[in-house]
Design an enzyme around this catalytic site. Structure first.
Site, PDB file in Angstrom:
ATOM      1  N   MET A  12       8.301  10.428  -3.236  1.00 26.47           N
ATOM      2  CA  MET A  12       7.434  10.601  -2.061  1.00 26.47           C
ATOM      3  C   MET A  12       8.068  11.559  -1.043  1.00 26.47           C
ATOM      4  O   MET A  12       7.421  12.483  -0.561  1.00 26.47           O
ATOM      5  CB  MET A  12       7.164   9.251  -1.387  1.00 26.47           C
ATOM      6  CG  MET A  12       6.269   8.323  -2.168  1.00 26.47           C
ATOM      7  SD  MET A  12       4.599   8.951  -2.364  1.00 26.47           S
ATOM      8  CE  MET A  12       3.929   8.749  -0.707  1.00 26.47           C
ATOM      9  N   ALA A  74      10.674   0.147   2.238  1.00 25.07           N
ATOM     10  CA  ALA A  74      10.455  -0.706   3.414  1.00 25.07           C
ATOM     11  C   ALA A  74      11.493  -1.820   3.455  1.00 25.07           C
ATOM     12  O   ALA A  74      12.041  -2.216   2.428  1.00 25.07           O
ATOM     13  CB  ALA A  74       9.055  -1.306   3.340  1.00 25.07           C
ATOM     14  N   SER A 126      -0.815   7.313   2.609  1.00 26.30           N
ATOM     15  CA  SER A 126      -1.439   6.919   1.353  1.00 26.30           C
ATOM     16  C   SER A 126      -1.780   8.139   0.506  1.00 26.30           C
ATOM     17  O   SER A 126      -2.073   9.206   1.019  1.00 26.30           O
ATOM     18  CB  SER A 126      -2.719   6.131   1.611  1.00 26.30           C
ATOM     19  OG  SER A 126      -3.323   5.805   0.373  1.00 26.30           O
ATOM     20  N   GLY A 128      -0.067   8.389  -2.817  1.00 25.36           N
ATOM     21  CA  GLY A 128       0.923   8.479  -3.889  1.00 25.36           C
ATOM     22  C   GLY A 128       1.604   9.842  -3.936  1.00 25.36           C
ATOM     23  O   GLY A 128       1.578  10.601  -2.960  1.00 25.36           O
ATOM     24  N   LYS A 181      -2.583   0.730   7.464  1.00 30.56           N
ATOM     25  CA  LYS A 181      -2.183   1.023   6.073  1.00 30.56           C
ATOM     26  C   LYS A 181      -2.122  -0.269   5.250  1.00 30.56           C
ATOM     27  O   LYS A 181      -2.501  -0.291   4.066  1.00 30.56           O
ATOM     28  CB  LYS A 181      -0.824   1.752   6.053  1.00 30.56           C
ATOM     29  CG  LYS A 181      -0.271   1.989   4.650  1.00 30.56           C
ATOM     30  CD  LYS A 181      -1.217   2.831   3.819  1.00 30.56           C
ATOM     31  CE  LYS A 181      -0.831   3.190   2.409  1.00 30.56           C
ATOM     32  NZ  LYS A 181       0.059   2.491   1.621  1.00 30.56           N
ATOM     33  N   HIS A 184      -5.560  -1.127   4.368  1.00 28.87           N
ATOM     34  CA  HIS A 184      -5.953  -0.175   3.303  1.00 28.87           C
ATOM     35  C   HIS A 184      -5.502  -0.716   1.954  1.00 28.87           C
ATOM     36  O   HIS A 184      -6.257  -0.745   0.980  1.00 28.87           O
ATOM     37  CB  HIS A 184      -5.311   1.187   3.589  1.00 28.87           C
ATOM     38  CG  HIS A 184      -5.310   2.142   2.432  1.00 28.87           C
ATOM     39  ND1 HIS A 184      -4.453   2.006   1.351  1.00 28.87           N
ATOM     40  CD2 HIS A 184      -6.063   3.220   2.154  1.00 28.87           C
ATOM     41  CE1 HIS A 184      -4.694   2.962   0.474  1.00 28.87           C
ATOM     42  NE2 HIS A 184      -5.655   3.724   0.931  1.00 28.87           N
ATOM     43  N   ASN A 185      -4.276  -1.173   1.894  1.00 32.98           N
ATOM     44  CA  ASN A 185      -3.748  -1.681   0.629  1.00 32.98           C
ATOM     45  C   ASN A 185      -4.426  -2.980   0.201  1.00 32.98           C
ATOM     46  O   ASN A 185      -4.637  -3.210  -0.988  1.00 32.98           O
ATOM     47  CB  ASN A 185      -2.234  -1.881   0.721  1.00 32.98           C
ATOM     48  CG  ASN A 185      -1.487  -0.572   0.544  1.00 32.98           C
ATOM     49  OD1 ASN A 185      -2.002   0.492   0.891  1.00 32.98           O
ATOM     50  ND2 ASN A 185      -0.283  -0.610   0.025  1.00 32.98           N
ATOM     51  N   GLU A 188      -7.416  -1.913  -1.337  1.00 29.93           N
ATOM     52  CA  GLU A 188      -7.003  -1.318  -2.634  1.00 29.93           C
ATOM     53  C   GLU A 188      -6.834  -2.417  -3.694  1.00 29.93           C
ATOM     54  O   GLU A 188      -7.349  -2.303  -4.816  1.00 29.93           O
ATOM     55  CB  GLU A 188      -5.686  -0.563  -2.393  1.00 29.93           C
ATOM     56  CG  GLU A 188      -4.974  -0.005  -3.601  1.00 29.93           C
ATOM     57  CD  GLU A 188      -3.612   0.594  -3.201  1.00 29.93           C
ATOM     58  OE1 GLU A 188      -3.564   1.480  -2.324  1.00 29.93           O
ATOM     59  OE2 GLU A 188      -2.573   0.168  -3.752  1.00 29.93           O
ATOM     60  N   LYS A 258       4.102  -5.042  -4.506  1.00 28.87           N
ATOM     61  CA  LYS A 258       5.220  -4.886  -3.571  1.00 28.87           C
ATOM     62  C   LYS A 258       5.006  -5.656  -2.281  1.00 28.87           C
ATOM     63  O   LYS A 258       5.849  -5.641  -1.403  1.00 28.87           O
ATOM     64  CB  LYS A 258       5.438  -3.405  -3.268  1.00 28.87           C
ATOM     65  CG  LYS A 258       5.886  -2.612  -4.482  1.00 28.87           C
ATOM     66  CD  LYS A 258       6.609  -1.334  -4.080  1.00 28.87           C
ATOM     67  CE  LYS A 258       6.595  -0.321  -5.194  1.00 28.87           C
ATOM     68  NZ  LYS A 258       5.285   0.381  -5.280  1.00 28.87           N
ATOM     69  N   ARG A 285      -3.227 -11.453  -9.213  1.00 29.39           N
ATOM     70  CA  ARG A 285      -2.015 -10.753  -9.676  1.00 29.39           C
ATOM     71  C   ARG A 285      -0.943 -11.783 -10.037  1.00 29.39           C
ATOM     72  O   ARG A 285      -0.237 -11.630 -11.022  1.00 29.39           O
ATOM     73  CB  ARG A 285      -1.501  -9.785  -8.604  1.00 29.39           C
ATOM     74  CG  ARG A 285      -2.348  -8.541  -8.483  1.00 29.39           C
ATOM     75  CD  ARG A 285      -1.574  -7.375  -7.909  1.00 29.39           C
ATOM     76  NE  ARG A 285      -2.473  -6.276  -7.588  1.00 29.39           N
ATOM     77  CZ  ARG A 285      -2.081  -5.093  -7.143  1.00 29.39           C
ATOM     78  NH1 ARG A 285      -0.789  -4.845  -6.945  1.00 29.39           N
ATOM     79  NH2 ARG A 285      -2.937  -4.131  -6.867  1.00 29.39           N
TER      80      ARG A 285
END
Ligand code: 6PG
Length: 467
Positions: A12, A74, A126, A128, A181, A184-185, A188, A258, A285
């Site tokens: 990244m 993080a 965001s 990737g 964010k 957002h995830n 996602e 994560k 998950r």
């Protein structure tokens, strides 16, 4: 002297640095790992890119006020990097944390740096690797003055929406950027889970990977157009170079994470905001990771049936509309959470601006976001997209398909928990009288917790055991 410093030259950080350099800004990168530094130099050959062998050298090589972005994992590493840099920085320098930091950490760091004279921007990034290299969606937060100092460079490297607008904007105060964010995830996770539920049914109904690839490709040309649907089509078409088999069939069915989905659910629970589609996506998950148990238990029950006598054409339309409905609910829940968090934490988030920033570059970019943008444009005070003039007819039309999709999945013993949660969320939200009166009665029965009545004001208690 460089304009832009980058700490953390993993994929990244390296790609983001090359993107900044492509826009004519001089970049200096630093990573403890010499191999990563060398890679940046190699990949940045011919571009205005240099490296520093230490944080001190990085600080020396930057123009003042210095602009340093961190793209490191993080958690504690972010604190360690800030602690190392801080004594070497001067008043007016700017630090951007571009990792997926937890918003509570960002709030703490922002407050700790308040009187230091250093600007601190917690920024969600965001998109990737590809996004970092050619344009990501960026969600900076902190304070407006600090953002103004970095706006030019961020707008240059951001993804561009179809109307040419850069997908970066000030999200709001303190930790707003990382909060946005995180949500957002969460969305996602939900969209990925619902796509996998549709895949599960279609696969069991006999669709080959080639058919699935074509189907998702078709869907991507219509109202489901989105990055996640697009990559799903490509995934189904990919062959393994070693065996020639479809890669998708070789991948172990254990989904890793994560933590950003979990954080979204945690925060929503604390703020009393229902986001069941996201919650259940996190749980699924976890369930997927219990592979050994699943294999063992599957031998005890045989409720999973192949769906053979089904017409493929109507089934695929049902799946498309069910997914569309579910996606609407995922965005709806995320936005509701953002509204409440903004009010509670005084972030001052503008939902339309968030939607604008999500229109390109990020993982949840989709045609749906364009509709959402139009919905907020048309009704700026919109409370919930379920009542948007644009969404009401679509939700009415698609609900039946979601029901059909769930019935078919359930009959076949195939889990579709996130899609079901989307339907339940919608059905509950649009039900004028829920059975919560009974819950209130039970609470009052065993704990004298009292209840309110529909026919008069006040708080009431019944002596349930007495005649
Ligand atoms: C993005 C992604 C990115 C990362 C996820 C993966 O917006 O670019 O969300 O941040 O790929 O954090 O998350 P999990 O490992 O939890 O699935």
């Amino acid at each position: 002297m460089a304009h832009f410093g980058m700490v953390g030259l993993g994929t990244m950080g390296r790609n983001f640095s090359l993107n900044v350099a492509d826009h004519g800004f001089e970049v200096c990168g630093y990573d403890r790992d010499e191999a990563q530094r060398t890679r940046l130099l190699q990949e940045g050959d011919g571009k205005p890119v240099s490296i520093a062998g230490s944080s001190a050298e990085l600080v020396q090589k930057l123009q003042t006020p210095r602009l340093i972005m961190l793209l490191v994992p993080a958690g504690k590493i972010v604190d360690a990097v800030i602690d190392e840099l801080l004594p070497q920085l001067s008043k007016g320098d700017i630090l951007i944390d571009g990792g997926n930091s937890h918003y509570i950490d960002t709030e703490r760091r922002y407050q700790a740096l308040q009187n230091s004279g250093i600007h601190f921007i917690g920024m969600g990034v965001s998109g990737g690797e590809e996004g970092a290299r050619f344009g990501s969606s960026m969600m900076p937060g902190g304070d407006k003055q600090s953002y103004e100092l970095v706006k030019e460079i961020l707008e240059a490297v951001a993804a561009k929406a179809p109307d040419g607008a850069p997908c970066v904007a000030f999200m709001g105060n303190t930790a707003a950027g990382h909060y946005v964010k995180m949500v957002h995830n969460g969305i996602e996770y939900a969209v990925m889970q619902m796509i996998s539920e549709v895949y599960c049914l279609l696969k069991n109904a006999g669709f080959s990977n080639t058919e699935l690839s074509e189907l998702f490709n078709d869907w991507n040309a219509g109202e489901l157009e989105s990055f996640l649907v697009e990559i799903t089509s490509k995934i189904f078409a990919k062959k393994d170079t070693e065996t020639g088999a479809d890669v998708i069939d070789l991948i172990l069915d254990k989904a890793k994470q994560k933590g950003t989905g979990l954080w979204t659910s945690e925060s929503a629970l604390e703020l009393n905001v229902p986001i069941p589609t996201i919650d259940v996506s996190v749980s699924m998950r976890y369930l997927s990771s219990l592979k050994d148990e699943r294999v063992r238990l599957s031998k005890l029950y045989s409720h999973q049936n192949k769906i053979s006598s089904i017409d493929k054409a109507p089934l695929q339309n049902i799946c498309r509309d069910a997914l569309h409905f579910g996606m609407m609910m995922a965005y709806c829940q995320g936005i509701e959470l953002l509204e409440t968090a903004s009010e509670t934490f005084k972030y001052d988030i503008d939902i339309k601006t968030v939607i604008q920033v999500w229109r390109a570059g990020c993982i949840i970019r989709s045609a749906l976001l364009r509709d959402l943008y139009n919905a907020y444009e048309k009704q700026p005070d919109l409370q919930n997209i379920i009542e948007s003039e644009i969404f009401v007819p679509v939700l009415k039309e698609k609900r039946g398909s979601l029901v059909q999709f769930l019935k078919t999945s359930m009959d076949a013993g195939l889990p579709a928990a996130a899609s079901a949660a989307s339907l339940d969320y919608f059905d509950a939200y649009t039900l004028s009288r829920m059975p919560a009166n009974l819950i209130q009665a039970q609470r009052d029965f065993f704990g004298a917790h009292t209840y309110e009545r529909v026919d008069k004001e006040g708080t009431f208690h019944t002596e349930w055991g007495k005649n």
